[in-house]
Write an enzyme that holds these catalytic residues in place. Sequence first.
Site, mmCIF file in Angstrom:
data_model
loop_
_atom_site.group_PDB
_atom_site.id
_atom_site.type_symbol
_atom_site.label_atom_id
_atom_site.label_comp_id
_atom_site.label_asym_id
_atom_site.label_seq_id
_atom_site.Cartn_x
_atom_site.Cartn_y
_atom_site.Cartn_z
ATOM 1 N N SER A 76 61.211 75.907 -48.060
ATOM 2 C CA SER A 76 62.238 76.844 -48.525
ATOM 3 C C SER A 76 63.288 76.038 -49.266
ATOM 4 O O SER A 76 63.437 74.832 -49.024
ATOM 5 C CB SER A 76 62.890 77.536 -47.326
ATOM 6 O OG SER A 76 64.065 78.212 -47.719
ATOM 7 N N TYR A 133 66.692 77.376 -39.137
ATOM 8 C CA TYR A 133 65.634 77.576 -40.147
ATOM 9 C C TYR A 133 65.719 76.454 -41.186
ATOM 10 O O TYR A 133 64.700 75.851 -41.556
ATOM 11 C CB TYR A 133 65.840 78.947 -40.795
ATOM 12 C CG TYR A 133 64.864 79.302 -41.886
ATOM 13 C CD1 TYR A 133 63.582 79.753 -41.581
ATOM 14 C CD2 TYR A 133 65.227 79.228 -43.234
ATOM 15 C CE1 TYR A 133 62.693 80.112 -42.592
ATOM 16 C CE2 TYR A 133 64.349 79.575 -44.242
ATOM 17 C CZ TYR A 133 63.080 80.016 -43.921
ATOM 18 O OH TYR A 133 62.202 80.363 -44.919
HETATM 19 N N1 LIG Z 1 60.646 85.505 -48.329
HETATM 20 C C1 LIG Z 1 61.506 84.567 -48.628
HETATM 21 O O1 LIG Z 1 62.565 84.821 -49.176
HETATM 22 C C2 LIG Z 1 61.202 83.142 -48.303
HETATM 23 C C3 LIG Z 1 62.042 82.169 -48.843
HETATM 24 C C4 LIG Z 1 61.759 80.840 -48.567
HETATM 25 C C5 LIG Z 1 60.672 80.507 -47.798
HETATM 26 N N2 LIG Z 1 59.877 81.474 -47.284
HETATM 27 C C6 LIG Z 1 58.731 81.051 -46.475
HETATM 28 O O2 LIG Z 1 57.565 81.634 -46.985
HETATM 29 C C7 LIG Z 1 56.595 81.747 -45.952
HETATM 30 C C8 LIG Z 1 55.983 83.129 -45.969
HETATM 31 O O3 LIG Z 1 56.997 84.059 -45.738
HETATM 32 P P1 LIG Z 1 57.013 85.564 -46.294
HETATM 33 O O4 LIG Z 1 58.306 85.747 -46.995
HETATM 34 O O5 LIG Z 1 55.741 85.891 -46.959
HETATM 35 O O6 LIG Z 1 57.184 86.289 -44.898
HETATM 36 P P2 LIG Z 1 56.463 87.533 -44.235
HETATM 37 O O7 LIG Z 1 57.246 87.793 -43.005
HETATM 38 O O8 LIG Z 1 56.298 88.622 -45.241
HETATM 39 O O9 LIG Z 1 55.044 86.928 -43.891
HETATM 40 C C9 LIG Z 1 54.873 85.911 -42.970
HETATM 41 C C10 LIG Z 1 53.530 86.095 -42.300
HETATM 42 O O10 LIG Z 1 53.403 85.061 -41.324
HETATM 43 C C11 LIG Z 1 52.934 85.643 -40.128
HETATM 44 N N3 LIG Z 1 53.434 84.884 -38.986
HETATM 45 C C12 LIG Z 1 54.683 84.871 -38.487
HETATM 46 N N4 LIG Z 1 54.755 84.071 -37.424
HETATM 47 C C13 LIG Z 1 53.517 83.554 -37.253
HETATM 48 C C14 LIG Z 1 52.950 82.671 -36.305
HETATM 49 N N5 LIG Z 1 53.676 82.165 -35.315
HETATM 50 N N6 LIG Z 1 51.640 82.369 -36.415
HETATM 51 C C15 LIG Z 1 50.884 82.888 -37.399
HETATM 52 N N7 LIG Z 1 51.369 83.738 -38.329
HETATM 53 C C16 LIG Z 1 52.667 84.071 -38.246
HETATM 54 C C17 LIG Z 1 53.482 87.053 -40.115
HETATM 55 O O11 LIG Z 1 52.711 87.904 -39.272
HETATM 56 C C18 LIG Z 1 53.427 87.431 -41.582
HETATM 57 O O12 LIG Z 1 52.224 88.095 -41.895
HETATM 58 C C19 LIG Z 1 57.330 81.396 -44.659
HETATM 59 O O13 LIG Z 1 57.035 80.073 -44.276
HETATM 60 C C20 LIG Z 1 58.792 81.500 -45.040
HETATM 61 O O14 LIG Z 1 59.635 80.693 -44.265
HETATM 62 C C21 LIG Z 1 60.119 82.792 -47.529
#
Ligand SMILES: NC(=O)c1ccc[n+]([C@@H]2O[C@H](COP(=O)([O-])OP(=O)(O)OC[C@H]3O[C@@H](n4cnc5c(N)ncnc54)[C@H](O)[C@@H]3O)[C@@H](O)[C@H]2O)c1
Length: 258
Positions: A145, A158
């Site tokens: 991130s 985080y």
């Molecule tokens: N969305 C944002 O703004 C953003 C920004 C920076 C980084 N990220 C990172 O991107 C990645 C994906 O996030 P996203 O935005 O698609 O989120 P999301 O919540 O839409 O999807 C995350 C997925 O991971 C799964 N998950 C959660 N905990 C888990 C676990 N313990 N074991 C297995 N699966 C698990 C969830 O069920 C979900 O399907 C994450 O690592 C998040 O930190 C997201």
Amino acid sequence: MAAFRGLTVLLTGAAGGFGRCLAERLATEGARLVLSDLREEPLAELACSLDTETAFLAGDVAEEELSERLVALAEERFGGLDVAINNAGIAQAFVKLHLIPSDEARRVIDVDLLGIFYAMKHQLPLMERQYRREKRRAAIVNVASVAGLTGAPRLAIYSAAKHGVIGLTRTAAAEYATRGIRINAVCPSYARTEMVTGVLAMTQAKASRAEAGLTRGVPMRRLAEIEEVAEVILFAANPNNSFMTGQALAADGGILAI
Ligand SMILES: NC(=O)c1ccc[n+]([C@@H]2O[C@H](COP(=O)([O-])OP(=O)(O)OC[C@H]3O[C@@H](n4cnc5c(N)ncnc54)[C@H](O)[C@@H]3O)[C@@H](O)[C@H]2O)c1
């Protein structure tokens, strides 16, 4: 992009925002997929909907055994592993550091930091063996991130976990650079996935004010679209991108430019 045709790609967090988009893109491009997510039902539905060879296994990335089983699944079903996208992650309540419950802090570290450690711990030996035997090259992309590159007010634990992911990425990239394995991190800013909708719901401010707050420091003045972040992850994973390793690529609308 024919670069992924016939390659085996392991993807965690596959049922979520970035994960689903990546699975669909990779399937279209002819990759063979090993998909995982904590949520079994949407994972199974996704796997069945894709027009490519797909294996899936639900589980929690905070449990080391899942990582071991996913690598074994890739080897048994598809004979190896070319790309791993370690994407599963969780956010935290959007509050100042002293208000973060310690149980929640431990969970964020378990999922967001140790989850990536366990994943690479089990992916690297197979990738290293493949390179030794057949000069087969591999790539790992860890989804970190922009909060892993700078401080992130109201996201302290985080941010700490994501800084850790970048540390693991850079170190592993150096350790395995002569073993045909490239390892990079992708660092998105806020994108419109359930994770962000969830963070917005956890704030005490009104949703519209909270969203304006999230984009205030972004030169592009907007959230990222899911596809824009997926594009950067695919760039990092692309085998043609063969000299890039150890990088933390920001997809942040210009935040780190100022
Ligand atoms: N969305 C944002 O703004 C953003 C920004 C920076 C980084 N990220 C990172 O991107 C990645 C994906 O996030 P996203 O935005 O698609 O989120 P999301 O919540 O839409 O999807 C995350 C997925 O991971 C799964 N998950 C959660 N905990 C888990 C676990 N313990 N074991 C297995 N699966 C698990 C969830 O069920 C979900 O399907 C994450 O690592 C998040 O930190 C997201």
